[in-house]
Design a protein around this motif. Structure first.
Motif, PDB file in Angstrom:
ATOM      1  N   GLN A   1       0.862  -1.173   0.000  1.00 57.90           N
ATOM      2  CA  GLN A   1       0.000   0.000   0.000  1.00 57.90           C
ATOM      3  C   GLN A   1       0.898   1.223   0.000  1.00 57.90           C
ATOM      4  O   GLN A   1       1.841   1.320   0.798  1.00 57.90           O
ATOM      5  CB  GLN A   1      -0.925  -0.007   1.213  1.00 57.90           C
ATOM      6  N   LEU A   2       0.637   2.151  -0.911  1.00 57.22           N
ATOM      7  CA  LEU A   2       1.438   3.352  -1.048  1.00 57.22           C
ATOM      8  C   LEU A   2       0.501   4.550  -1.121  1.00 57.22           C
ATOM      9  O   LEU A   2      -0.311   4.634  -2.041  1.00 57.22           O
ATOM     10  CB  LEU A   2       2.305   3.257  -2.309  1.00 57.22           C
ATOM     11  N   GLU A   3       0.585   5.408  -0.129  1.00 54.04           N
ATOM     12  CA  GLU A   3      -0.264   6.601  -0.062  1.00 54.04           C
ATOM     13  C   GLU A   3      -1.745   6.251  -0.196  1.00 54.04           C
ATOM     14  O   GLU A   3      -2.492   6.893  -0.929  1.00 54.04           O
ATOM     15  CB  GLU A   3       0.162   7.621  -1.122  1.00 54.04           C
ATOM     16  N   GLY A   4      -2.149   5.204   0.494  1.00 51.56           N
ATOM     17  CA  GLY A   4      -3.548   4.801   0.513  1.00 51.56           C
ATOM     18  C   GLY A   4      -4.026   4.024  -0.696  1.00 51.56           C
ATOM     19  O   GLY A   4      -5.203   3.705  -0.815  1.00 51.56           O
ATOM     20  N   VAL A   5      -3.116   3.711  -1.609  1.00 53.01           N
ATOM     21  CA  VAL A   5      -3.481   2.975  -2.829  1.00 53.01           C
ATOM     22  C   VAL A   5      -2.764   1.631  -2.818  1.00 53.01           C
ATOM     23  O   VAL A   5      -1.574   1.555  -2.519  1.00 53.01           O
ATOM     24  CB  VAL A   5      -3.081   3.782  -4.093  1.00 53.01           C
ATOM     25  N   HIS A   6      -3.492   0.588  -3.149  1.00 53.68           N
ATOM     26  CA  HIS A   6      -2.869  -0.739  -3.215  1.00 53.68           C
ATOM     27  C   HIS A   6      -2.093  -0.868  -4.518  1.00 53.68           C
ATOM     28  O   HIS A   6      -2.566  -0.474  -5.584  1.00 53.68           O
ATOM     29  CB  HIS A   6      -3.933  -1.833  -3.112  1.00 53.68           C
ATOM     30  N   ARG A   7      -0.900  -1.440  -4.392  1.00 55.35           N
ATOM     31  CA  ARG A   7      -0.005  -1.595  -5.533  1.00 55.35           C
ATOM     32  C   ARG A   7       0.479  -3.035  -5.611  1.00 55.35           C
ATOM     33  O   ARG A   7       0.772  -3.652  -4.600  1.00 55.35           O
ATOM     34  CB  ARG A   7       1.196  -0.661  -5.384  1.00 55.35           C
ATOM     35  N   ILE A   8       0.563  -3.526  -6.845  1.00 50.96           N
ATOM     36  CA  ILE A   8       1.134  -4.845  -7.100  1.00 50.96           C
ATOM     37  C   ILE A   8       2.472  -4.614  -7.799  1.00 50.96           C
ATOM     38  O   ILE A   8       2.547  -3.884  -8.789  1.00 50.96           O
ATOM     39  CB  ILE A   8       0.207  -5.678  -8.008  1.00 50.96           C
ATOM     40  N   THR A   9       3.516  -5.224  -7.288  1.00 52.32           N
ATOM     41  CA  THR A   9       4.844  -5.155  -7.896  1.00 52.32           C
ATOM     42  C   THR A   9       5.221  -6.578  -8.275  1.00 52.32           C
ATOM     43  O   THR A   9       5.334  -7.446  -7.417  1.00 52.32           O
ATOM     44  CB  THR A   9       5.874  -4.575  -6.907  1.00 52.32           C
ATOM     45  N   PHE A  10       5.400  -6.817  -9.569  1.00 46.26           N
ATOM     46  CA  PHE A  10       5.635  -8.186 -10.035  1.00 46.26           C
ATOM     47  C   PHE A  10       6.443  -8.193 -11.320  1.00 46.26           C
ATOM     48  O   PHE A  10       6.525  -7.189 -12.016  1.00 46.26           O
ATOM     49  CB  PHE A  10       4.297  -8.906 -10.256  1.00 46.26           C
ATOM     50  N   ASN A  11       7.044  -9.323 -11.602  1.00 49.14           N
ATOM     51  CA  ASN A  11       7.698  -9.552 -12.893  1.00 49.14           C
ATOM     52  C   ASN A  11       6.695 -10.240 -13.795  1.00 49.14           C
ATOM     53  O   ASN A  11       6.148 -11.286 -13.434  1.00 49.14           O
ATOM     54  CB  ASN A  11       8.943 -10.428 -12.735  1.00 49.14           C
ATOM     55  N   GLN A  12       6.462  -9.653 -14.968  1.00 46.22           N
ATOM     56  CA  GLN A  12       5.526 -10.262 -15.905  1.00 46.22           C
ATOM     57  C   GLN A  12       6.025 -11.639 -16.319  1.00 46.22           C
ATOM     58  O   GLN A  12       7.196 -11.808 -16.628  1.00 46.22           O
ATOM     59  CB  GLN A  12       5.368  -9.401 -17.153  1.00 46.22           C
ATOM     60  N   GLN A  13       5.120 -12.605 -16.307  1.00 44.86           N
ATOM     61  CA  GLN A  13       5.461 -13.975 -16.687  1.00 44.86           C
ATOM     62  C   GLN A  13       5.951 -14.036 -18.129  1.00 44.86           C
ATOM     63  O   GLN A  13       6.943 -14.688 -18.429  1.00 44.86           O
ATOM     64  CB  GLN A  13       4.231 -14.867 -16.503  1.00 44.86           C
ATOM     65  N   LYS A  14       5.277 -13.325 -19.033  1.00 49.43           N
ATOM     66  CA  LYS A  14       5.599 -13.417 -20.455  1.00 49.43           C
ATOM     67  C   LYS A  14       6.912 -12.712 -20.805  1.00 49.43           C
ATOM     68  O   LYS A  14       7.724 -13.235 -21.541  1.00 49.43           O
ATOM     69  CB  LYS A  14       4.459 -12.829 -21.295  1.00 49.43           C
ATOM     70  N   THR A  15       7.105 -11.500 -20.271  1.00 51.39           N
ATOM     71  CA  THR A  15       8.263 -10.700 -20.671  1.00 51.39           C
ATOM     72  C   THR A  15       9.384 -10.684 -19.641  1.00 51.39           C
ATOM     73  O   THR A  15      10.513 -10.323 -19.970  1.00 51.39           O
ATOM     74  CB  THR A  15       7.840  -9.241 -20.938  1.00 51.39           C
ATOM     75  N   GLY A  16       9.064 -11.017 -18.398  1.00 52.11           N
ATOM     76  CA  GLY A  16      10.062 -10.993 -17.337  1.00 52.11           C
ATOM     77  C   GLY A  16      10.364  -9.596 -16.824  1.00 52.11           C
ATOM     78  O   GLY A  16      11.213  -9.422 -15.966  1.00 52.11           O
ATOM     79  N   THR A  17       9.670  -8.580 -17.350  1.00 49.36           N
ATOM     80  CA  THR A  17       9.931  -7.207 -16.929  1.00 49.36           C
ATOM     81  C   THR A  17       9.194  -6.878 -15.635  1.00 49.36           C
ATOM     82  O   THR A  17       8.096  -7.357 -15.388  1.00 49.36           O
ATOM     83  CB  THR A  17       9.510  -6.193 -18.009  1.00 49.36           C
ATOM     84  N   LEU A  18       9.820  -6.038 -14.831  1.00 49.28           N
ATOM     85  CA  LEU A  18       9.234  -5.608 -13.564  1.00 49.28           C
ATOM     86  C   LEU A  18       8.144  -4.590 -13.835  1.00 49.28           C
ATOM     87  O   LEU A  18       8.317  -3.680 -14.645  1.00 49.28           O
ATOM     88  CB  LEU A  18      10.318  -4.994 -12.669  1.00 49.28           C
ATOM     89  N   GLN A  19       7.019  -4.756 -13.170  1.00 54.89           N
ATOM     90  CA  GLN A  19       5.910  -3.836 -13.366  1.00 54.89           C
ATOM     91  C   GLN A  19       5.342  -3.418 -12.028  1.00 54.89           C
ATOM     92  O   GLN A  19       5.215  -4.219 -11.103  1.00 54.89           O
ATOM     93  CB  GLN A  19       4.822  -4.482 -14.228  1.00 54.89           C
ATOM     94  N   TYR A  20       4.987  -2.142 -11.945  1.00 47.40           N
ATOM     95  CA  TYR A  20       4.303  -1.578 -10.783  1.00 47.40           C
ATOM     96  C   TYR A  20       2.897  -1.237 -11.239  1.00 47.40           C
ATOM     97  O   TYR A  20       2.724  -0.490 -12.196  1.00 47.40           O
ATOM     98  CB  TYR A  20       5.006  -0.307 -10.300  1.00 47.40           C
ATOM     99  N   LEU A  21       1.905  -1.770 -10.569  1.00 47.95           N
ATOM    100  CA  LEU A  21       0.529  -1.557 -10.992  1.00 47.95           C
ATOM    101  C   LEU A  21      -0.321  -1.156  -9.797  1.00 47.95           C
ATOM    102  O   LEU A  21      -0.541  -1.949  -8.881  1.00 47.95           O
ATOM    103  CB  LEU A  21      -0.024  -2.837 -11.632  1.00 47.95           C
ATOM    104  N   ASP A  22      -0.755   0.096  -9.792  1.00 50.38           N
ATOM    105  CA  ASP A  22      -1.677   0.555  -8.765  1.00 50.38           C
ATOM    106  C   ASP A  22      -3.069   0.072  -9.152  1.00 50.38           C
ATOM    107  O   ASP A  22      -3.478   0.209 -10.301  1.00 50.38           O
ATOM    108  CB  ASP A  22      -1.664   2.086  -8.671  1.00 50.38           C
ATOM    109  N   ILE A  23      -3.780  -0.498  -8.199  1.00 45.64           N
ATOM    110  CA  ILE A  23      -5.093  -1.068  -8.514  1.00 45.64           C
ATOM    111  C   ILE A  23      -6.195  -0.316  -7.781  1.00 45.64           C
ATOM    112  O   ILE A  23      -5.968   0.299  -6.742  1.00 45.64           O
ATOM    113  CB  ILE A  23      -5.156  -2.579  -8.204  1.00 45.64           C
ATOM    114  N   THR A  24      -7.376  -0.404  -8.327  1.00 48.94           N
ATOM    115  CA  THR A  24      -8.535   0.282  -7.747  1.00 48.94           C
ATOM    116  C   THR A  24      -9.067  -0.499  -6.547  1.00 48.94           C
ATOM    117  O   THR A  24      -8.788  -1.698  -6.401  1.00 48.94           O
ATOM    118  CB  THR A  24      -9.665   0.395  -8.794  1.00 48.94           C
TER     119      THR A  24
END
Length: 196
Positions: A72-95
């Motif tokens: 949780q960052l500033e009241g927003v939930h965030r997912i931090t993960f490596n994409q299975q397909k590309t292996g790239t790191l992604q930060y995704l704030d979710i609703t």
């Protein structure tokens, strides 16, 4: 050839494979709302598919999503993960809606457990969408398409959509822009009156 061992470059005979656009199945917001109201035999499938519609995550990324990747960052939930397909790191704030679909909060373990890709899931996805009155051939990946088309239809720029769904190039995201008729119609009606 480049070292002079052979006289003729064999790759000159290879023809470029032309990309053919395929139809991308996506759901309208009304269809997604119909799915929310319709019972699904496997609640884990319902939650995971709707989560894909709200986040754009692939089945492979949803399947391996772990509570340790959620913060949780500033009241927003965030997912931090490596994409299975590309292996790239992604930060995704979710609703909050997407977070609610994740179920009971934990500190570790798979979020969507015991979700597994199998024939039963495809059959149930078809049964569920049909029960909701949807006649399109819906696969799990349609959730990802739904997310992208929904954002573009609501005025989110293509660069931002590209980053949210983890495309490395904006041209990959343009396939979604091409299927939005309403945006094209609106664009054509923005041409100023020339006085005819």
């Amino acid at each position: 050839f480049s070292k002079g061992v052979i006289n003729k470059n064999p790759l000159q005979q290879v023809k470029v494979i032309k990309y053919e656009a395929t139809e991308r199945t996506y759901l309208t917001i009304e269809e997604v709302r119909a799915l929310v109201k319709t019972d699904c035999r496997y609640s884990i499938l319902k939650r995971a598919f709707l989560f894909s519609c709200l986040t754009g995550l692939r089945l492979s990324d949803i399947n391996k999503l772990d509570w340790s990747q959620v913060s949780q960052l500033e009241g927003v939930h965030r997912i931090t993960f490596n994409q299975q397909k590309t292996g790239t790191l992604q930060y995704l704030d979710i609703t909050p809606q997407a977070f609610a679909l994740m179920g009971d909060i934990a500190t570790e373990g798979r979020v969507f457990n015991p979700l597994k890709y199998s024939a039963y899931m495809n059959i149930e996805l078809t049964r569920w969408t049909t029960a909701a009155g949807i006649t399109k051939h819906v696969t799990f990946h349609a959730g990802r398409h739904t997310f992208a088309v929904s954002l573009l239809s609501n005025g989110v720029d293509i660069y931002t959509v590209s980053k949210l769904i983890g495309h490395s190039e904006v041209k990959t995201t343009q396939i979604y822009a091409d299927i939005i008729d309403s945006v094209r119609k609106d664009a054509m009606h923005k041409i100023p009156d020339i006085g005819l």
